[in-house]
Write an enzyme that holds these catalytic residues in place. Structure first.
Site, mmCIF file in Angstrom:
data_model
loop_
_atom_site.group_PDB
_atom_site.id
_atom_site.type_symbol
_atom_site.label_atom_id
_atom_site.label_comp_id
_atom_site.label_asym_id
_atom_site.label_seq_id
_atom_site.Cartn_x
_atom_site.Cartn_y
_atom_site.Cartn_z
ATOM 1 N N ASP A 1 0.856 -1.059 0.080
ATOM 2 C CA ASP A 1 0.099 -0.061 -0.175
ATOM 3 C C ASP A 1 0.830 1.363 0.014
ATOM 4 O O ASP A 1 2.147 1.061 0.258
ATOM 5 C CB ASP A 1 -1.030 0.062 1.124
ATOM 6 C CG ASP A 1 -0.307 -0.035 2.523
ATOM 7 O OD1 ASP A 1 0.691 -0.768 2.705
ATOM 8 O OD2 ASP A 1 -0.685 0.635 3.412
ATOM 9 N N GLU B 1 0.066 -1.114 5.756
ATOM 10 C CA GLU B 1 1.191 -0.774 6.412
ATOM 11 C C GLU B 1 1.061 0.684 6.955
ATOM 12 O O GLU B 1 1.267 0.896 8.027
ATOM 13 C CB GLU B 1 2.530 -1.113 5.726
ATOM 14 C CG GLU B 1 3.640 -0.947 6.785
ATOM 15 C CD GLU B 1 4.264 0.534 6.819
ATOM 16 O OE1 GLU B 1 5.097 0.749 7.796
ATOM 17 O OE2 GLU B 1 3.992 1.523 6.053
HETATM 18 ZN ZN LIG Z 1 6.641 2.168 4.137
#
Ligand SMILES: [Zn+2]
Length: 389
Positions: A75, A137
């Site tokens: 992401d 994340e």
């Molecule tokens: Zn990162």
């Protein structure tokens, strides 16, 4: 050695998927699956609860042996409100740099790893190399938990994990552990002319804010020190404090959001417990003497464990050898490495191409030389994994 596809070619494919954390990452995952399958490598999806996002786990080499993990997130942060020179989702190569959202953080690392898959496949690996590509994340190291929980139960534990966040290929052995909290203050409203008959949620909340600041000051003045950090001690900070609607109303509610960022010597949960104990012991009795329903609600809504790998750990020595460096450092930002270490018990190091200073900004870029340096790091890992120990 087998010729590798160009890292920038793979990077262009990865950047073209808008994997902003709010979106599904499944199209990118499918692309990586197809790429791996074209080299005869099977992979496994580990889905989130909604089925719209997934981690990808793949093993190249003998799965029954202990090997090494190359870990990165798929992401990216949003481009909303940012002024980009070019389309952020179309990779542009210019002046030795590759521009695009996620080029640095951290699709560049993913591309460097994927470019070496043919070489991994061709090598006689005595130890496996695992690819662990996560989702979510950027919103608090959420997705990778599915991978580390699986690893925690695995019969064969990997020898080490390299998390490829941008460190300019420096060997990073630590980051602080974080806890994010929301506290709701339940007061009792009334007309301000009768203020003593109410419980002023802003005023009682402010006392807690002041106490959090006092704890932060204590760490700053006399707390444990870790000189490898820019801010070498544990910090606490209130980011949001809101409450009240009008001057002539005693506010019946207020809310604050705060965080603890702890060095390895301090336990962030102990700091949270100390703050909560203060509210229960020092503040709530007086509030509840006026209204028994008043008080504080604590909610730890996010966080991640710190990373504190010993400088003499084998995974650190190996990372230095593979990167051709002797130094190590610690970074201010959090990564998934703390989870690999704390939950899965896999010794972890953060090392990846590009500078964190180039991440998250408009016109995000990565130096192509950094991508090549990362590719060379993976080449040396492959060579290391062909040696029989
Ligand atoms: Zn990162």
């Amino acid at each position: 050695m087998m010729s590798s596809p160009a890292i920038t070619e793979i990077l262009a494919s990865l950047v073209a998927f808008d994997t902003t954390s709010r979106n599904s990452n499944l199209d990118l995952i499918a692309w990586v699956e197809d790429y791996l399958a074209s080299h005869g490598i099977a992979s496994e999806r580990i889905y989130d609860a909604t089925g719209t996002k997934a981690n990808l786990w793949a093993t190249i080499g003998p799965a029954e042996q202990a090997g090494y993990i190359l870990s990165g997130h798929t992401d990216v942060v949003p481009v909303d409100g940012q002024e980009w020179t070019d389309d952020p989702f179309a990779l542009v190569l210019r002046d030795g740099r590759a521009y695009g959202r996620g080029a640095c953080d951290m699709k560049g690392f993913l591309a460097a790893c994927l470019s070496r898959v043919p070489a991994m496949k061709a090598a006689a690996l005595a130890r496996p190399i695992h690819l662990a590509f996560s989702y979510d994340e950027e919103v608090g190291c959420v997705g990778v938990r599915g991978i580390v929980e699986k690893l925690a139960k695995a019969e064969v534990k990997p020898l080490g994990c390299f998390v490829g966040e941008p460190t300019s290929m420096n060997v990073v052995i630590g980051h602080k552990g974080k806890r994010s909290l929301k506290v709701r203050v339940r007061g009792k409203g009334c007309h301000s002319s009768l203020a003593p008959q109410g419980v002023n949620a802003v005023e009682w909340g402010a006392r807690l804010v002041a106490h959090i600041r006092a704890i932060a000051d204590r760490f700053a003045v006399s707390g444990a020190r870790d000189a490898l950090y820019d801010v070498p001690y544990t910090t606490a900070h209130v980011g949001i404090f809101a409450g009240g609607t009008a001057l002539n109303i005693v506010p019946d509610e207020s809310e604050m959001v705060f965080e603890i960022r702890a060095i390895g010597a301090d336990d962030p949960d102990a700091v949270v417990a100390e703050i909560e104990a203060y509210a229960r012991r020092e503040l709530e009795p007086a509030m509840q003497a006026v209204d028994p329903q008043s008080g504080f609600d604590f909610d730890v809504f996010a966080g991640f464990p710190g990373l504190d790998t010993a400088p003499g750990d084998e995974v650190v020595t190996l990372a230095k050898r593979l990167a051709g460096r002797n130094e190590h450092g610690k970074v201010a930002y959090g990564t998934e490495a703390g989870l690999f270490q704390a939950v899965a018990g896999v010794p972890s190091v953060v090392i990846g191409p590009g500078s964190i200073g180039e991440a998250h900004k408009p016109d995000e870029y990565i130096e192509i030389a950094q991508l090549e340096a990362c590719g060379a790091f993976v080449d040396r890992l492959i060579a290391h994994c062909t040696e029989v120990h």
